[in-house]
Write an enzyme that holds these catalytic residues in place. Structure first.
Site, PDB file in Angstrom:
ATOM      1  N   GLY A  46       0.835  -1.200   0.000  1.00 40.01           N
ATOM      2  CA  GLY A  46       0.000   0.000   0.000  1.00 40.01           C
ATOM      3  C   GLY A  46       0.866   1.245   0.000  1.00 40.01           C
ATOM      4  O   GLY A  46       1.973   1.241   0.560  1.00 40.01           O
ATOM      5  N   GLN A  51       2.852   9.904   1.071  1.00 38.42           N
ATOM      6  CA  GLN A  51       4.199   9.340   1.192  1.00 38.42           C
ATOM      7  C   GLN A  51       5.117   9.738   0.038  1.00 38.42           C
ATOM      8  O   GLN A  51       6.330   9.615   0.148  1.00 38.42           O
ATOM      9  CB  GLN A  51       4.127   7.808   1.278  1.00 38.42           C
ATOM     10  CG  GLN A  51       3.431   7.312   2.528  1.00 38.42           C
ATOM     11  CD  GLN A  51       3.293   5.794   2.494  1.00 38.42           C
ATOM     12  OE1 GLN A  51       2.309   5.271   1.970  1.00 38.42           O
ATOM     13  NE2 GLN A  51       4.281   5.095   3.017  1.00 38.42           N
ATOM     14  N   CYS A  92       5.879  -0.034   7.040  1.00 35.72           N
ATOM     15  CA  CYS A  92       5.511   1.116   6.216  1.00 35.72           C
ATOM     16  C   CYS A  92       6.700   1.478   5.343  1.00 35.72           C
ATOM     17  O   CYS A  92       7.837   1.482   5.822  1.00 35.72           O
ATOM     18  CB  CYS A  92       5.147   2.297   7.125  1.00 35.72           C
ATOM     19  SG  CYS A  92       4.668   3.795   6.241  1.00 35.72           S
ATOM     20  N   LEU A  93       6.436   1.773   4.079  1.00 36.14           N
ATOM     21  CA  LEU A  93       7.531   2.164   3.182  1.00 36.14           C
ATOM     22  C   LEU A  93       8.206   3.446   3.667  1.00 36.14           C
ATOM     23  O   LEU A  93       9.361   3.696   3.316  1.00 36.14           O
ATOM     24  CB  LEU A  93       7.009   2.337   1.746  1.00 36.14           C
ATOM     25  CG  LEU A  93       6.636   1.019   1.041  1.00 36.14           C
ATOM     26  CD1 LEU A  93       5.938   1.300  -0.276  1.00 36.14           C
ATOM     27  CD2 LEU A  93       7.866   0.149   0.828  1.00 36.14           C
ATOM     28  N   HIS A 134      -4.465   1.676   7.617  1.00 35.67           N
ATOM     29  CA  HIS A 134      -3.101   2.209   7.663  1.00 35.67           C
ATOM     30  C   HIS A 134      -2.922   3.333   6.634  1.00 35.67           C
ATOM     31  O   HIS A 134      -2.391   4.400   6.949  1.00 35.67           O
ATOM     32  CB  HIS A 134      -2.112   1.054   7.405  1.00 35.67           C
ATOM     33  CG  HIS A 134      -0.676   1.454   7.305  1.00 35.67           C
ATOM     34  ND1 HIS A 134       0.274   1.047   8.210  1.00 35.67           N
ATOM     35  CD2 HIS A 134      -0.012   2.214   6.387  1.00 35.67           C
ATOM     36  CE1 HIS A 134       1.452   1.541   7.868  1.00 35.67           C
ATOM     37  NE2 HIS A 134       1.303   2.255   6.753  1.00 35.67           N
ATOM     38  N   GLU A 135      -3.389   3.082   5.407  1.00 32.65           N
ATOM     39  CA  GLU A 135      -3.211   4.078   4.330  1.00 32.65           C
ATOM     40  C   GLU A 135      -4.105   5.292   4.545  1.00 32.65           C
ATOM     41  O   GLU A 135      -3.708   6.424   4.242  1.00 32.65           O
ATOM     42  CB  GLU A 135      -3.477   3.441   2.957  1.00 32.65           C
ATOM     43  CG  GLU A 135      -2.585   2.252   2.596  1.00 32.65           C
ATOM     44  CD  GLU A 135      -1.106   2.528   2.749  1.00 32.65           C
ATOM     45  OE1 GLU A 135      -0.687   3.692   2.607  1.00 32.65           O
ATOM     46  OE2 GLU A 135      -0.351   1.566   3.023  1.00 32.65           O
ATOM     47  N   HIS A 138      -2.467   7.755   6.722  1.00 32.78           N
ATOM     48  CA  HIS A 138      -1.488   8.623   6.046  1.00 32.78           C
ATOM     49  C   HIS A 138      -2.158   9.892   5.521  1.00 32.78           C
ATOM     50  O   HIS A 138      -1.590  10.975   5.584  1.00 32.78           O
ATOM     51  CB  HIS A 138      -0.832   7.888   4.868  1.00 32.78           C
ATOM     52  CG  HIS A 138       0.307   6.992   5.260  1.00 32.78           C
ATOM     53  ND1 HIS A 138       1.427   7.452   5.924  1.00 32.78           N
ATOM     54  CD2 HIS A 138       0.515   5.672   5.042  1.00 32.78           C
ATOM     55  CE1 HIS A 138       2.270   6.439   6.113  1.00 32.78           C
ATOM     56  NE2 HIS A 138       1.740   5.344   5.578  1.00 32.78           N
TER      57      HIS A 138
END
Ligand code: QAP
Ligand code: CO
Length: 170
Positions: A46, A51, A92-93, A134-135, A138
């Site tokens: 994701g 991000q 997380c990226l 989670h996304e 963000h």
């Protein structure tokens, strides 16, 4: 197509609240393609526009094993969260190399627009439900480490800052 630079925690831009998309334009289609390329290349499941330092309400994800189920969520809205909650290991990226348990609703129902601007709804469970939550965090400027203890979050912050400083020196 292009790989986009991913903001790394604790970059303050990760705390930006994203604005809704009112008109889906050609530049959004390009951004979506680039976000997928960036996510797949980084072995992510994701990625939120936040991000990649683009502060509009857009998420790409794919929780399949073989990159076969791309999903685009534009202006997602939570319709329902299950009262049943579960803790799962998240990464997380934007927090490379760190993983920890986060408690979230097991199921979620969301409404969103697809890349054609069509209204969609989705009832998700397990990994997909966790990933959506989670996304969506963000887009509100929230990173999963904010659910961890002050001690854990600070340890992660210090290590990532040190790694970034070493990268800049090399
Ligand atoms: C969010 O996270 C997520 O540290 C998406 O070195 C994660 O794609 C939702 C990644 C887990 C639910 C469960 C992280 C790749 C990817 C790293 C990701 C890394 C390489 C994270
Ligand atoms: Co993330």
């Amino acid at each position: 197509m292009a790989l986009l630079p991913i903001l790394s925690y604790p970059d303050p831009r990760l705390h930006t609240v994203a604005r809704p998309i009112s008109d889906i334009g050609e530049h959004h289609q390009l951004l979506i393609q680039d976000m997928f390329e960036t996510m797949y290349e980084s072995k992510g499941i994701g990625l939120a526009a936040t991000q990649v330092n683009h502060h509009e309400r857009l998420i790409v994800m794919d929780v399949s094993e073989d990159a076969s189920k791309p999903l685009i969520l534009i202006n997602p809205r939570v319709i329902w969260l299950s009262p049943e909650r579960a803790t799962s290991e998240e990464g997380c990226l934007s927090v490379p190399g760190f993983y920890d348990g986060v408690e979230r609703a097991k199921e979620i129902s969301v409404e969103f627009l697809n890349e054609k601007g069509q209204q969609q709804s989705l009832l998700a469970q397990d990994l997909l439900a966790i990933c959506i939550q989670h996304e969506m965090d963000h887009l509100e400027g929230k990173v999963f480490v904010e659910y961890l203890s002050f001690l854990k979050r600070n340890r992660i912050k210090t290590k990532l800052l040190k790694a970034q400083r070493e990268l800049e020196r090399s």
